[in-house]
Design a protein around this motif. Structure first.
Motif, short mmCIF file in Angstrom:
data_model
loop_
_atom_site.label_atom_id
_atom_site.label_comp_id
_atom_site.label_asym_id
_atom_site.label_seq_id
_atom_site.Cartn_x
_atom_site.Cartn_y
_atom_site.Cartn_z
N GLU A 175 0.85 -1.20 0.00
CA GLU A 175 0.00 0.00 0.00
C GLU A 175 0.88 1.24 0.00
O GLU A 175 1.87 1.30 0.73
CB GLU A 175 -0.88 -0.01 1.25
CG GLU A 175 -1.76 1.17 1.42
CD GLU A 175 -2.53 1.16 2.74
OE1 GLU A 175 -3.14 2.19 3.05
OE2 GLU A 175 -2.50 0.14 3.45
N LEU A 224 1.39 4.79 1.27
CA LEU A 224 0.90 5.61 2.38
C LEU A 224 0.96 7.09 2.05
O LEU A 224 0.09 7.86 2.46
CB LEU A 224 1.69 5.30 3.65
CG LEU A 224 1.68 3.83 4.09
CD1 LEU A 224 2.58 3.63 5.29
CD2 LEU A 224 0.25 3.37 4.39
N SER A 225 1.99 7.49 1.32
CA SER A 225 2.10 8.88 0.86
C SER A 225 3.00 8.94 -0.36
O SER A 225 3.91 8.14 -0.50
CB SER A 225 2.63 9.80 1.97
OG SER A 225 3.97 9.48 2.27
N THR A 261 6.28 6.77 0.50
CA THR A 261 6.32 5.96 1.70
C THR A 261 5.26 4.89 1.53
O THR A 261 4.11 5.19 1.17
CB THR A 261 6.05 6.81 2.96
OG1 THR A 261 7.03 7.85 3.01
CG2 THR A 261 6.14 5.97 4.21
N ALA A 262 5.66 3.64 1.74
CA ALA A 262 4.75 2.52 1.47
C ALA A 262 4.83 1.46 2.55
O ALA A 262 5.87 1.27 3.18
CB ALA A 262 5.08 1.90 0.12
N LEU A 263 3.71 0.78 2.71
CA LEU A 263 3.65 -0.41 3.55
C LEU A 263 3.99 -1.59 2.65
O LEU A 263 3.40 -1.74 1.58
CB LEU A 263 2.24 -0.57 4.15
CG LEU A 263 2.00 -1.83 4.97
CD1 LEU A 263 2.87 -1.83 6.23
CD2 LEU A 263 0.52 -1.94 5.32
N VAL A 269 7.17 -0.36 7.08
CA VAL A 269 7.02 0.87 6.29
C VAL A 269 8.41 1.29 5.83
O VAL A 269 9.35 1.38 6.62
CB VAL A 269 6.35 1.98 7.13
CG1 VAL A 269 6.30 3.29 6.35
CG2 VAL A 269 4.95 1.54 7.56
N SER A 287 10.51 3.99 2.88
CA SER A 287 10.38 5.13 1.97
C SER A 287 11.43 5.02 0.87
O SER A 287 12.52 4.49 1.09
CB SER A 287 10.48 6.45 2.71
OG SER A 287 11.78 6.61 3.22
#
Length: 100
Positions: A8, A10-11, A18-20, A26, A28
């Motif tokens: 996913e 995240l931003s 930035t991702a899961l 997490v 980046s």
């Protein structure tokens, strides 16, 4: 063992995503550093995603990060059609930094 995959986003702020990841961590990725050689190469596909208004439209398919309609590919009948630009998830993992 296979590297984790992007689960996913995240931003997505120019030029850091930035991702899961599938390992529930997490991470980046700083694309400004990763693709620094392409900021001046206007004929490059990478240059197109390094435009802030395009960069923020990053998506994930549960495996990697991609941008819609950046590349062109030939359809079965030979016509050029829009295609996504994506990155190998292993490369993204190697370029990423652990956040949490």
């Amino acid at each position: 063992m296979m590297n984790p995959r992007v689960k996913e986003i995240l931003s997505a702020n120019p030029f850091v995503i930035t991702a899961l990841w599938s390992d529930d961590r997490v991470r980046s990725i700083d694309f400004a550093t990763f693709l620094r050689d392409y900021f001046e190469k206007k004929d490059s596909l990478f240059f197109r995603i390094l435009q802030p208004e395009t960069f923020v439209n990053a998506k994930t398919d549960g495996r990697t990060i991609y941008w819609d309609n950046i590349a062109k590919m030939k359809d079965y009948d030979g016509t050029l059609i829009d295609a996504p630009l994506d990155f190998c998830p292993d490369v993204l993992f190697e370029q990423s930094q652990l956040v949490s």
